[in-house]
Design a protein around this motif. Sequence first.
Motif, PDB file in Angstrom:
ATOM      1  N   LYS A 216      86.328  69.565 134.487  1.00  0.00           N
ATOM      2  CA  LYS A 216      87.041  70.160 133.265  1.00  0.00           C
ATOM      3  C   LYS A 216      86.067  70.068 132.224  1.00  0.00           C
ATOM      4  O   LYS A 216      85.255  69.002 132.092  1.00  0.00           O
ATOM      5  N   THR A 217      86.104  71.217 131.262  1.00  0.00           N
ATOM      6  CA  THR A 217      85.215  71.322 129.968  1.00  0.00           C
ATOM      7  C   THR A 217      86.122  70.817 128.992  1.00  0.00           C
ATOM      8  O   THR A 217      87.336  70.450 128.941  1.00  0.00           O
ATOM      9  N   PHE A 218      85.251  70.736 127.678  1.00  0.00           N
ATOM     10  CA  PHE A 218      85.955  70.342 126.393  1.00  0.00           C
ATOM     11  C   PHE A 218      87.154  71.352 126.136  1.00  0.00           C
ATOM     12  O   PHE A 218      88.102  71.051 125.999  1.00  0.00           O
ATOM     13  N   ASN A 219      86.928  72.664 126.539  1.00  0.00           N
ATOM     14  CA  ASN A 219      87.799  73.648 126.206  1.00  0.00           C
ATOM     15  C   ASN A 219      88.937  73.513 127.126  1.00  0.00           C
ATOM     16  O   ASN A 219      90.260  73.997 126.787  1.00  0.00           O
ATOM     17  N   ASP A 220      88.638  73.156 128.477  1.00  0.00           N
ATOM     18  CA  ASP A 220      89.867  72.977 129.198  1.00  0.00           C
ATOM     19  C   ASP A 220      91.088  71.984 128.539  1.00  0.00           C
ATOM     20  O   ASP A 220      92.189  71.966 128.659  1.00  0.00           O
ATOM     21  N   TYR A 221      90.345  71.110 128.224  1.00  0.00           N
ATOM     22  CA  TYR A 221      91.187  69.693 127.656  1.00  0.00           C
ATOM     23  C   TYR A 221      91.668  69.983 126.116  1.00  0.00           C
ATOM     24  O   TYR A 221      92.692  69.553 125.840  1.00  0.00           O
ATOM     25  N   PHE A 222      90.967  70.622 125.386  1.00  0.00           N
ATOM     26  CA  PHE A 222      91.366  70.706 124.035  1.00  0.00           C
ATOM     27  C   PHE A 222      91.277  72.290 123.411  1.00  0.00           C
ATOM     28  O   PHE A 222      90.210  72.420 122.715  1.00  0.00           O
ATOM     29  N   PRO A 223      92.067  73.035 124.037  1.00  0.00           N
ATOM     30  CA  PRO A 223      91.839  74.590 123.843  1.00  0.00           C
ATOM     31  C   PRO A 223      91.889  74.754 122.333  1.00  0.00           C
ATOM     32  O   PRO A 223      91.391  75.964 122.012  1.00  0.00           O
ATOM     33  N   GLN A 224      92.707  74.084 121.665  1.00  0.00           N
ATOM     34  CA  GLN A 224      92.971  74.233 120.316  1.00  0.00           C
ATOM     35  C   GLN A 224      91.676  74.235 119.326  1.00  0.00           C
ATOM     36  O   GLN A 224      91.519  74.733 118.394  1.00  0.00           O
ATOM     37  N   TYR A 225      90.438  73.807 120.026  1.00  0.00           N
ATOM     38  CA  TYR A 225      89.200  73.724 119.324  1.00  0.00           C
ATOM     39  C   TYR A 225      88.552  75.021 119.818  1.00  0.00           C
ATOM     40  O   TYR A 225      87.303  75.044 119.339  1.00  0.00           O
ATOM     41  N   CYS A 226      89.077  75.678 120.410  1.00  0.00           N
ATOM     42  CA  CYS A 226      88.051  77.072 120.798  1.00  0.00           C
ATOM     43  C   CYS A 226      88.533  78.122 119.832  1.00  0.00           C
ATOM     44  O   CYS A 226      89.757  78.475 119.467  1.00  0.00           O
ATOM     45  N   CYS A 227      87.451  78.635 119.206  1.00  0.00           N
ATOM     46  CA  CYS A 227      87.593  79.957 118.395  1.00  0.00           C
ATOM     47  C   CYS A 227      87.829  81.048 118.985  1.00  0.00           C
ATOM     48  O   CYS A 227      87.532  81.090 120.463  1.00  0.00           O
ATOM     49  N   GLU A 228      88.070  82.041 118.432  1.00  0.00           N
ATOM     50  CA  GLU A 228      88.538  83.471 119.155  1.00  0.00           C
ATOM     51  C   GLU A 228      87.238  83.849 120.031  1.00  0.00           C
ATOM     52  O   GLU A 228      87.697  84.373 121.232  1.00  0.00           O
ATOM     53  N   GLU A 229      86.279  83.846 119.684  1.00  0.00           N
ATOM     54  CA  GLU A 229      84.993  84.146 120.515  1.00  0.00           C
ATOM     55  C   GLU A 229      84.753  83.425 121.697  1.00  0.00           C
ATOM     56  O   GLU A 229      83.976  83.788 122.593  1.00  0.00           O
ATOM     57  N   GLY A 230      85.475  82.434 121.896  1.00  0.00           N
ATOM     58  CA  GLY A 230      85.462  81.438 123.099  1.00  0.00           C
ATOM     59  C   GLY A 230      84.328  80.381 122.966  1.00  0.00           C
ATOM     60  O   GLY A 230      84.152  79.776 123.787  1.00  0.00           O
ATOM     61  N   THR A 231      83.825  80.372 121.730  1.00  0.00           N
ATOM     62  CA  THR A 231      82.761  79.418 121.599  1.00  0.00           C
ATOM     63  C   THR A 231      83.341  78.066 120.828  1.00  0.00           C
ATOM     64  O   THR A 231      84.630  78.225 120.234  1.00  0.00           O
ATOM     65  N   LEU A 232      82.948  76.878 121.042  1.00  0.00           N
ATOM     66  CA  LEU A 232      83.511  75.663 120.530  1.00  0.00           C
ATOM     67  C   LEU A 232      83.299  75.592 118.824  1.00  0.00           C
ATOM     68  O   LEU A 232      82.276  75.955 118.435  1.00  0.00           O
ATOM     69  N   ASN A 233      84.319  75.174 118.462  1.00  0.00           N
ATOM     70  CA  ASN A 233      84.425  74.971 117.030  1.00  0.00           C
ATOM     71  C   ASN A 233      83.978  73.821 116.702  1.00  0.00           C
ATOM     72  O   ASN A 233      84.582  72.701 116.856  1.00  0.00           O
ATOM     73  N   LYS A 234      82.708  73.602 116.089  1.00  0.00           N
ATOM     74  CA  LYS A 234      81.927  72.464 115.981  1.00  0.00           C
ATOM     75  C   LYS A 234      82.290  71.590 114.718  1.00  0.00           C
ATOM     76  O   LYS A 234      82.175  70.570 114.812  1.00  0.00           O
ATOM     77  N   LYS A 235      82.775  72.259 113.516  1.00  0.00           N
ATOM     78  CA  LYS A 235      83.186  71.533 112.725  1.00  0.00           C
ATOM     79  C   LYS A 235      84.346  70.704 112.904  1.00  0.00           C
ATOM     80  O   LYS A 235      85.698  71.542 113.171  1.00  0.00           O
ATOM     81  N   SER A 236      84.583  69.405 112.869  1.00  0.00           N
ATOM     82  CA  SER A 236      85.567  68.567 112.939  1.00  0.00           C
ATOM     83  C   SER A 236      86.592  69.038 111.745  1.00  0.00           C
ATOM     84  O   SER A 236      87.883  69.059 112.109  1.00  0.00           O
ATOM     85  N   ASN A 237      86.170  69.322 110.766  1.00  0.00           N
ATOM     86  CA  ASN A 237      87.406  69.488 109.820  1.00  0.00           C
ATOM     87  C   ASN A 237      87.885  70.823 109.824  1.00  0.00           C
ATOM     88  O   ASN A 237      88.546  71.471 108.805  1.00  0.00           O
ATOM     89  N   SER A 238      87.271  71.867 110.649  1.00  0.00           N
ATOM     90  CA  SER A 238      88.022  72.976 110.823  1.00  0.00           C
ATOM     91  C   SER A 238      89.459  72.866 111.510  1.00  0.00           C
ATOM     92  O   SER A 238      90.057  73.974 111.583  1.00  0.00           O
ATOM     93  N   VAL A 239      89.582  71.987 112.490  1.00  0.00           N
ATOM     94  CA  VAL A 239      90.737  71.847 112.783  1.00  0.00           C
ATOM     95  C   VAL A 239      91.812  70.493 111.963  1.00  0.00           C
ATOM     96  O   VAL A 239      90.986  69.641 111.352  1.00  0.00           O
ATOM     97  N   ASP A 240      92.816  70.973 111.727  1.00  0.00           N
ATOM     98  CA  ASP A 240      93.493  70.173 110.722  1.00  0.00           C
ATOM     99  C   ASP A 240      93.523  68.733 110.939  1.00  0.00           C
ATOM    100  O   ASP A 240      94.008  68.309 112.023  1.00  0.00           O
TER     101      ASP A 240
END
Length: 327
Positions: A286-310
């Motif tokens: 499983k990938t990071f997106n599979d486990y933590f879909p909340q970190y996935c932005c609209e384009e499907g790329t990973l949201n790298k900035k930790s502070n962009s998730v509350d």
Amino acid sequence: MGFGFGGSSSSSYFCLQPKLHPFLTRKPISTRDWRKTQTCIHSFSVSYQKFVDFALDETTRHTHLLPSPLQEKYNFMKSKDGKGELSMLSYEATKIRLLRSLIIETETLQVLDFTVFPKAEYDVPIFCANFFTSAKTNIVVLDLNPLHDIIHEYDYKEKYFKSLIPLGLKYVELFPWGGKLTSESINFFSPIVIWTRFTSSPQKYDILYSAFKDYYKVWLELLGKAVKERDGSQILHNLEAQHRYLTWRAEKDPGQGVLKKLVGDSLAKDLLRSFLFNGVDELGSKTFNDYFPQYCCEEGTLNKKSNSVDKSFERRPWDARGEFIGN
Ligand code: BLA
């Protein structure tokens, strides 16, 4: 990142004291400063070697440690500027998939990243000690990271943490809550987590060392008592939980920036995926997106900035009985 590799004025010290505190190492700031001021100015910093020595001694009292195959490749490294050292150790044992430690020592920072992963046949928590020390501050996480959800899974929490609540309470006042965290970090932490920040002082390091010893001893007891799981589906459940944990830490470790500065991007990535969080590429698919879909932005790329998730949990979200009061 808000720390510097430059001077270390806040930990400088005018030399009148006869004896050094056992955890403190003495380094002249520089020869030029030394001559110019004609006085004995030293920069003091903690050494985390003693913590690792304790853990290894204590572990060998319980079980036989074998060097991990990783040891051959990951043992010692100099930083790019030649001024810092990274020392690595790794072992395995009957119930331990991987015990590994990384100590970083440079002129301006010290890091201990010490984690022990049980084998998948055991659902024992993951022992986790993460200490970052710079001239300005210390960032500390010390915990028995639960393998399974303790906020909703009552049985797992009862099994491992009920008896440890008094131990957690012993340190609650000494180490105040370190501030906001993501809810993922909270889910990986236990009710006895020590998550704190403090300015350097020998007394604080003494307390941190006692806490480390206390936590490690109780963890070894839990591991010692753990009975090998025979049920294949439960073993798979444990394995997936470990893989999820590794996936989180390999992707979101806040130390990544420091490691990249010290050894460069590709070595830092290799250290993270093959040494520190070894198993992330092997134990599951499983990938990071599979486990933590909340970190996935609209384009499907990973949201790298930790502070962009509350981040939230400004205060400790467990009460004195170890009940979750976060929401
Ligand atoms: C900060 N390290 C942090 C923070 C946490 C952790 C919670 C502060 C809050 C945050 O940025 O999320 C540690 N987080 C953990 C752990 C888990 C987790 C243990 O979710 C387990 C599930 N830290 C290291 C290493 C270095 C390091 C190897 O482990 C350096 C090489 C440094 N940690 C480090 C630094 C910060 C930090 C520099 C501050 C980051 C910042 O403020 O941006």
